[in-house]
Design an enzyme around this catalytic site. Structure first.
Site, short mmCIF file in Angstrom:
data_model
loop_
_atom_site.label_atom_id
_atom_site.label_comp_id
_atom_site.label_asym_id
_atom_site.label_seq_id
_atom_site.Cartn_x
_atom_site.Cartn_y
_atom_site.Cartn_z
N ASN A 116 11.68 -2.61 1.76
CA ASN A 116 11.97 -1.33 1.14
C ASN A 116 13.05 -1.44 0.06
OD1 ASN A 116 11.96 1.95 1.71
ND2 ASN A 116 10.33 0.84 2.77
N GLU A 143 6.75 -5.18 -7.48
CA GLU A 143 6.78 -5.54 -6.04
C GLU A 143 6.82 -7.07 -5.89
OE1 GLU A 143 7.26 -3.22 -3.79
OE2 GLU A 143 5.88 -1.52 -3.98
N HIS A 147 4.13 4.06 -8.74
CA HIS A 147 5.00 3.53 -7.68
C HIS A 147 5.83 2.32 -8.14
CE1 HIS A 147 6.38 2.60 -3.64
NE2 HIS A 147 5.94 1.37 -3.80
N LYS A 206 0.85 -0.60 6.89
CA LYS A 206 1.40 0.74 6.68
C LYS A 206 0.32 1.57 6.00
CE LYS A 206 6.44 0.42 6.45
NZ LYS A 206 7.64 0.55 5.59
N HIS A 244 11.41 6.08 -4.16
CA HIS A 244 10.56 7.14 -3.62
C HIS A 244 11.05 8.52 -4.06
CE1 HIS A 244 8.48 4.83 -0.07
NE2 HIS A 244 7.90 4.63 -1.22
N GLU A 266 8.71 -2.09 11.84
CA GLU A 266 9.98 -1.78 11.17
C GLU A 266 11.08 -1.33 12.13
OE1 GLU A 266 9.44 0.03 7.23
OE2 GLU A 266 11.45 0.88 7.46
N HIS A 278 13.35 1.06 -2.82
CA HIS A 278 12.48 2.19 -2.49
C HIS A 278 13.24 3.46 -2.11
CE1 HIS A 278 9.44 -0.90 -2.61
NE2 HIS A 278 8.48 -0.05 -2.33
N ARG A 305 -9.82 8.72 16.72
CA ARG A 305 -8.59 8.04 17.20
C ARG A 305 -8.54 6.57 16.80
NH1 ARG A 305 -9.35 11.09 22.09
NH2 ARG A 305 -8.16 13.03 21.93
N ARG A 341 11.85 -5.58 8.86
CA ARG A 341 10.84 -5.14 7.90
C ARG A 341 11.41 -4.20 6.84
NH1 ARG A 341 4.49 -3.43 8.69
NH2 ARG A 341 4.21 -2.90 6.48
N LYS A 393 5.29 -11.40 2.53
CA LYS A 393 5.08 -10.15 3.26
C LYS A 393 4.59 -10.43 4.68
CE LYS A 393 3.82 -5.44 3.36
NZ LYS A 393 3.45 -4.21 2.72
N1 LIG Z 1 1.11 0.44 2.50
C1 LIG Z 1 2.03 -0.27 1.88
O1 LIG Z 1 2.63 -1.20 2.45
C2 LIG Z 1 2.33 0.01 0.45
C3 LIG Z 1 3.04 -0.93 -0.31
C4 LIG Z 1 3.27 -0.65 -1.65
C5 LIG Z 1 2.78 0.52 -2.23
N2 LIG Z 1 2.09 1.39 -1.45
C6 LIG Z 1 1.50 2.59 -2.06
O2 LIG Z 1 0.50 2.16 -2.98
C7 LIG Z 1 0.34 3.15 -3.99
C8 LIG Z 1 0.37 2.49 -5.35
O3 LIG Z 1 -0.70 1.58 -5.43
P1 LIG Z 1 -1.29 1.14 -6.85
O4 LIG Z 1 -0.19 0.77 -7.74
O5 LIG Z 1 -2.37 0.19 -6.59
O6 LIG Z 1 -1.84 2.51 -7.41
P2 LIG Z 1 -3.31 3.13 -7.51
O7 LIG Z 1 -4.06 2.95 -6.28
O8 LIG Z 1 -3.12 4.50 -8.04
O9 LIG Z 1 -3.99 2.23 -8.62
C9 LIG Z 1 -3.44 2.23 -9.91
C10 LIG Z 1 -4.45 2.71 -10.98
O10 LIG Z 1 -5.27 1.60 -11.34
C11 LIG Z 1 -6.64 1.90 -11.14
N3 LIG Z 1 -7.26 0.67 -10.72
C12 LIG Z 1 -7.03 -0.02 -9.56
N4 LIG Z 1 -7.69 -1.19 -9.58
C13 LIG Z 1 -8.34 -1.24 -10.76
C14 LIG Z 1 -9.16 -2.21 -11.38
N5 LIG Z 1 -9.39 -3.40 -10.82
N6 LIG Z 1 -9.70 -1.92 -12.57
C15 LIG Z 1 -9.43 -0.73 -13.19
N7 LIG Z 1 -8.64 0.21 -12.68
C16 LIG Z 1 -8.10 -0.05 -11.48
C17 LIG Z 1 -6.67 3.04 -10.15
O11 LIG Z 1 -7.83 3.81 -10.31
C18 LIG Z 1 -5.41 3.80 -10.53
O12 LIG Z 1 -5.67 4.64 -11.63
C19 LIG Z 1 1.46 4.14 -3.79
O13 LIG Z 1 0.97 5.29 -3.16
C20 LIG Z 1 2.43 3.42 -2.89
O14 LIG Z 1 3.20 4.31 -2.11
C21 LIG Z 1 1.85 1.16 -0.15
O1 LIG Z 2 5.32 -2.75 3.94
C1 LIG Z 2 6.47 -2.28 3.95
O2 LIG Z 2 7.15 -2.24 4.98
C2 LIG Z 2 7.07 -1.75 2.70
O3 LIG Z 2 8.12 -1.13 2.75
C3 LIG Z 2 6.34 -2.00 1.43
C4 LIG Z 2 6.66 -1.01 0.32
O4 LIG Z 2 6.44 -1.68 -0.91
C5 LIG Z 2 5.74 0.20 0.30
O5 LIG Z 2 5.97 0.97 -0.83
C6 LIG Z 2 5.71 1.06 1.54
O6 LIG Z 2 4.65 1.98 1.48
C7 LIG Z 2 6.96 1.85 1.76
O7 LIG Z 2 6.91 2.35 3.04
P1 LIG Z 2 7.81 3.53 3.57
O8 LIG Z 2 7.87 3.28 5.03
O9 LIG Z 2 9.13 3.45 2.88
O10 LIG Z 2 7.10 4.78 3.23
ZN LIG Z 3 6.43 -0.29 -2.54
#
Ligand SMILES: NC(=O)c1ccc[n+]([C@@H]2O[C@H](COP(=O)([O-])OP(=O)(O)OC[C@H]3O[C@@H](n4cnc5c(N)ncnc54)[C@H](O)[C@@H]3O)[C@@H](O)[C@H]2O)c1
Ligand SMILES: O=C(O)C(=O)C[C@@H](O)[C@H](O)[C@H](O)COP(=O)(O)O
Ligand SMILES: [Zn+2]
Length: 361
Positions: A247, A186, A267, A144, A254, A239, A250, A122, A243, A229
């Site tokens: 998006n 982004e 992404h 998130k 998405h 959100e 997005h 949990r 917040r 951010k």
């Molecule tokens: N939680 C949030 O607020 C939020 C915000 C934006 C995006 N996201 C999510 O994040 C994901 C995308 O993240 P991403 O673009 O980092 O993708 P990712 O995690 O797939 O990384 C991109 C690629 O680069 C490689 N990589 C990463 N760092 C590296 C390094 N230093 N050297 C060599 N290779 C490296 C990884 O292995 C992968 O192949 C999506 O799932 C998206 O939905 C979440």
């Molecule tokens: O942090 C946030 O809030 C965002 O919306 C950041 C986005 O860049 C990110 O891709 C996030 O994962 C999107 O969230 P979701 O709630 O639309 O799934």
């Molecule tokens: Zn995003």
């Protein structure tokens, strides 16, 4: 040297530490925030080969007992099966409620490991060590966490804040150029939604931005992105309203990721496509000028990002939009701009216009 950006969330507040060559500080920083005992470091095969060893050494050096879990890279890893296999890894690592998880990688690892930490026993503490540009400027900040399911992106998840974020800019030197460009999508988003002067600075430094050895510019860009951010999240952690501006791009982005198949467009690329779509919708509905619409389109193109997705048909995208988290009563909601730096959320786009805009991209 570390440059710190605070995320002010009352008792869930934490620091984002940004610097070059600072990965070996992770053990000390974890100890500084009061973490103790055992941890599970979660990474992927690309990142682990470069950075797992120094991170494990730093953690062990600071007195932690660390186990490593290495997953396949890519968006398809952000799924339910991996969550369950990571719960088993947590058990094997002997994690109890005082133990913690370290996410070492891009946004896929950060979202997945964060969700595991949010739900195992949990909830146990977790730490973000982002290694992609996108994860440094966006996904490691704000809490998130979650996974994709076949029906849609991020449809299962939790708001769960890390104890700290450590971004080592030197790790970007091994990031593939395609992934670096995706992260810039982004960064541009923050200019569009919140900070017009920042957008202009980005426009004026397009070529310099591509240079991962330009530590000074990189630190400014990552720092400003994290500040924006953090400011938004501090005002609306879960959100309820504001917040949603994070998006921008997005809603369609998405849907593109899902319909094309996770990983076809990464992404940031899908966000670039969705952002140009949202800019065009803004020109129709919220008074974004022709000139600023054009500037938005141009910056994504100049960064080498896609602004259209040939072969993806509107009906499939429209169906995917029905499960978007912003969709209420069947109508998708869009973040739209009135000018660069000023947006509103919760906008509807008339059904026929949604399709026309897609077909016109
Ligand atoms: N939680 C949030 O607020 C939020 C915000 C934006 C995006 N996201 C999510 O994040 C994901 C995308 O993240 P991403 O673009 O980092 O993708 P990712 O995690 O797939 O990384 C991109 C690629 O680069 C490689 N990589 C990463 N760092 C590296 C390094 N230093 N050297 C060599 N290779 C490296 C990884 O292995 C992968 O192949 C999506 O799932 C998206 O939905 C979440
Ligand atoms: O942090 C946030 O809030 C965002 O919306 C950041 C986005 O860049 C990110 O891709 C996030 O994962 C999107 O969230 P979701 O709630 O639309 O799934
Ligand atoms: Zn995003």
């Amino acid at each position: 040297m570390l440059y710190d950006v605070p995320v002010n969330l009352g008792e869930r507040s934490y620091q984002i530490h940004i610097g070059a060559g600072v990965l070996d500080r992770i053990g000390g920083l974890c100890a500084d925030v009061g973490l103790k005992g055992k941890c599970l470091v979660i990474t992927d095969e690309n990142v682990g080969g470069h950075y797992a060893e120094p991170v494990l050494q730093s953690l062990e050096g600071a007195g932690f007992s660390a186990r490593l879990a290495t997953l396949p890279p890519g968006e398809q890893t952000k799924c339910g099966d991996q969550v369950f296999s990571l719960y088993s890894e947590c058990i094997k690592a002997g994690l109890d409620r005082k133990s913690f998880v370290v996410a070492l990688g891009g946004g896929v690892i950060g979202d997945l490991a964060g969700f595991v930490a949010a739900t195992y026993l949990r909830g146990i503490p977790f730490v973000q060590v982002p290694t992609s540009l996108l994860s440094m400027v966006d996904s490691s900040v704000g809490g998130k966490t979650g996974i994709n399911i076949p029906e849609g992106k991020n449809l299962v998840g939790a708001f769960y804040q890390p104890q700290l974020v450590l971004a080592d800019l030197d790790t970007l030197k091994t990031l593939p150029p395609r992934e670096y460009a995706a992260g810039l999508a982004e960064v541009v988003k923050y200019g569009i939604i919140y900070d017009a002067p920042f957008f202009k600075t980005l426009e004026e430094n397009i070529h310099a931005l591509a240079d991962v050895n330009n530590s000074e510019l990189l630190a400014k860009m990552v720092g400003r992105s994290c500040e924006v951010k953090a400011e938004v999240v501090a005002q609306d952690e879960r959100e309820g309203g504001l917040r949603a501006i994070l998006n921008f791009g997005h809603t369609v982005g998405h849907a593109v990721e899902n319909v094309a198949g996770y990983g076809t467009y990464v992404h940031g690329e899908a966000v670039a496509i969705g952002s140009v779509y949202a800019a065009r919708a803004s020109a129709e509905l919220t008074g974004l000028s022709k000139e600023e619409t054009e500037r938005i389109e141009q910056i994504f193109k100049a960064l080498g990002l896609p602004v259209t997705a040939p072969g993806l048909e509107w009906p499939a995208l429209r169906e995917a939009l029905t499960v978007d988290k912003k969709t209420i009563g069947g109508m998708p909601k869009f973040v739209l701009a009135s000018e660069i730096g000023a947006v509103t959320f919760g906008n509807e786009v008339p059904e026929a216009l949604m399709e026309t805009l897609w077909n016109g991209l």
